[in-house]
Design a protein around this motif. Sequence first.
Motif, PDB file in Angstrom:
ATOM      1  N   LEU A 104       2.864  -5.532   7.175  1.00 65.69           N
ATOM      2  CA  LEU A 104       2.349  -6.557   6.270  1.00 65.69           C
ATOM      3  C   LEU A 104       1.267  -6.042   5.334  1.00 65.69           C
ATOM      4  O   LEU A 104       0.841  -6.754   4.433  1.00 65.69           O
ATOM      5  CB  LEU A 104       1.797  -7.748   7.077  1.00 65.69           C
ATOM      6  CG  LEU A 104       2.727  -8.339   8.157  1.00 65.69           C
ATOM      7  CD1 LEU A 104       2.044  -9.482   8.870  1.00 65.69           C
ATOM      8  CD2 LEU A 104       4.052  -8.777   7.546  1.00 65.69           C
ATOM      9  N   GLN A 105       0.774  -4.827   5.579  1.00 64.19           N
ATOM     10  CA  GLN A 105      -0.308  -4.220   4.804  1.00 64.19           C
ATOM     11  C   GLN A 105      -1.532  -5.136   4.744  1.00 64.19           C
ATOM     12  O   GLN A 105      -2.153  -5.321   3.696  1.00 64.19           O
ATOM     13  CB  GLN A 105       0.142  -3.854   3.376  1.00 64.19           C
ATOM     14  CG  GLN A 105       1.074  -2.662   3.298  1.00 64.19           C
ATOM     15  CD  GLN A 105       2.505  -2.991   3.668  1.00 64.19           C
ATOM     16  OE1 GLN A 105       3.069  -3.949   3.181  1.00 64.19           O
ATOM     17  NE2 GLN A 105       3.085  -2.202   4.551  1.00 64.19           N
ATOM     18  N   GLU A 106      -1.883  -5.710   5.893  1.00 61.50           N
ATOM     19  CA  GLU A 106      -3.042  -6.593   5.981  1.00 61.50           C
ATOM     20  C   GLU A 106      -3.931  -6.142   7.132  1.00 61.50           C
ATOM     21  O   GLU A 106      -3.455  -5.524   8.082  1.00 61.50           O
ATOM     22  CB  GLU A 106      -2.597  -8.046   6.180  1.00 61.50           C
ATOM     23  CG  GLU A 106      -1.733  -8.542   5.015  1.00 61.50           C
ATOM     24  CD  GLU A 106      -1.521 -10.032   5.035  1.00 61.50           C
ATOM     25  OE1 GLU A 106      -2.508 -10.763   5.212  1.00 61.50           O
ATOM     26  OE2 GLU A 106      -0.367 -10.457   4.857  1.00 61.50           O
ATOM     27  N   THR A 107      -5.230  -6.462   7.020  1.00 63.96           N
ATOM     28  CA  THR A 107      -6.169  -6.053   8.069  1.00 63.96           C
ATOM     29  C   THR A 107      -6.883  -7.234   8.723  1.00 63.96           C
ATOM     30  O   THR A 107      -7.315  -7.126   9.861  1.00 63.96           O
ATOM     31  CB  THR A 107      -7.226  -5.076   7.522  1.00 63.96           C
ATOM     32  OG1 THR A 107      -7.859  -5.663   6.389  1.00 63.96           O
ATOM     33  CG2 THR A 107      -6.588  -3.755   7.123  1.00 63.96           C
ATOM     34  N   THR A 108      -7.028  -8.357   8.018  1.00 65.72           N
ATOM     35  CA  THR A 108      -7.646  -9.537   8.626  1.00 65.72           C
ATOM     36  C   THR A 108      -6.573 -10.324   9.364  1.00 65.72           C
ATOM     37  O   THR A 108      -5.528 -10.644   8.788  1.00 65.72           O
ATOM     38  CB  THR A 108      -8.331 -10.419   7.569  1.00 65.72           C
ATOM     39  OG1 THR A 108      -9.372  -9.669   6.948  1.00 65.72           O
ATOM     40  CG2 THR A 108      -8.913 -11.684   8.192  1.00 65.72           C
ATOM     41  N   ILE A 109      -6.841 -10.609  10.641  1.00 60.82           N
ATOM     42  CA  ILE A 109      -5.871 -11.313  11.484  1.00 60.82           C
ATOM     43  C   ILE A 109      -6.543 -12.527  12.106  1.00 60.82           C
ATOM     44  O   ILE A 109      -7.638 -12.427  12.663  1.00 60.82           O
ATOM     45  CB  ILE A 109      -5.347 -10.393  12.607  1.00 60.82           C
ATOM     46  CG1 ILE A 109      -4.722  -9.119  12.018  1.00 60.82           C
ATOM     47  CG2 ILE A 109      -4.338 -11.142  13.488  1.00 60.82           C
ATOM     48  CD1 ILE A 109      -4.414  -8.053  13.065  1.00 60.82           C
TER      49      ILE A 109
END
Length: 146
Positions: A104-109
Amino acid sequence: MLVSVKSFKELTTKDVYAVLQLRSEIFVVEQNCVYQDVDGKDFKAFHVLGYKDNNLVAYTRIFKSGDYFKEASIGRVVVKKSERKHKYGYVIMQESIAAVKEHLQETTIKISAQKYLLKFYNNLGFKEEGEEYLEDGIPHMVMYKH
């Protein structure tokens, strides 16, 4: 435990059956909670599957931001009761966090965590925010990993 990440279209019929069986075994039977597990959101999710000896023993689903919460999220975290002693919860969550970054190329979960599991999620770098709330009659907290 061998972990794979699949889109819904990549799941085999055996995978789908195993996922629904494990989620029902834990969330409905073990936790004695009547709720609609098959919620129509599986189609948008990536599915993180942990197999041991060809049996699904751990699972999560992950969503890109906007598909479930405003942020990317991990949910439906389950480990078969007989396999928890092997710490597969940590393995499946670490793989899920990595999958959010990779797929997803995301870091905040963002997660909606059952309150009794706060320490488990804290150990994975999640921090609780806000007030406790009930979801399907079970105390939960919103937690974030940045």
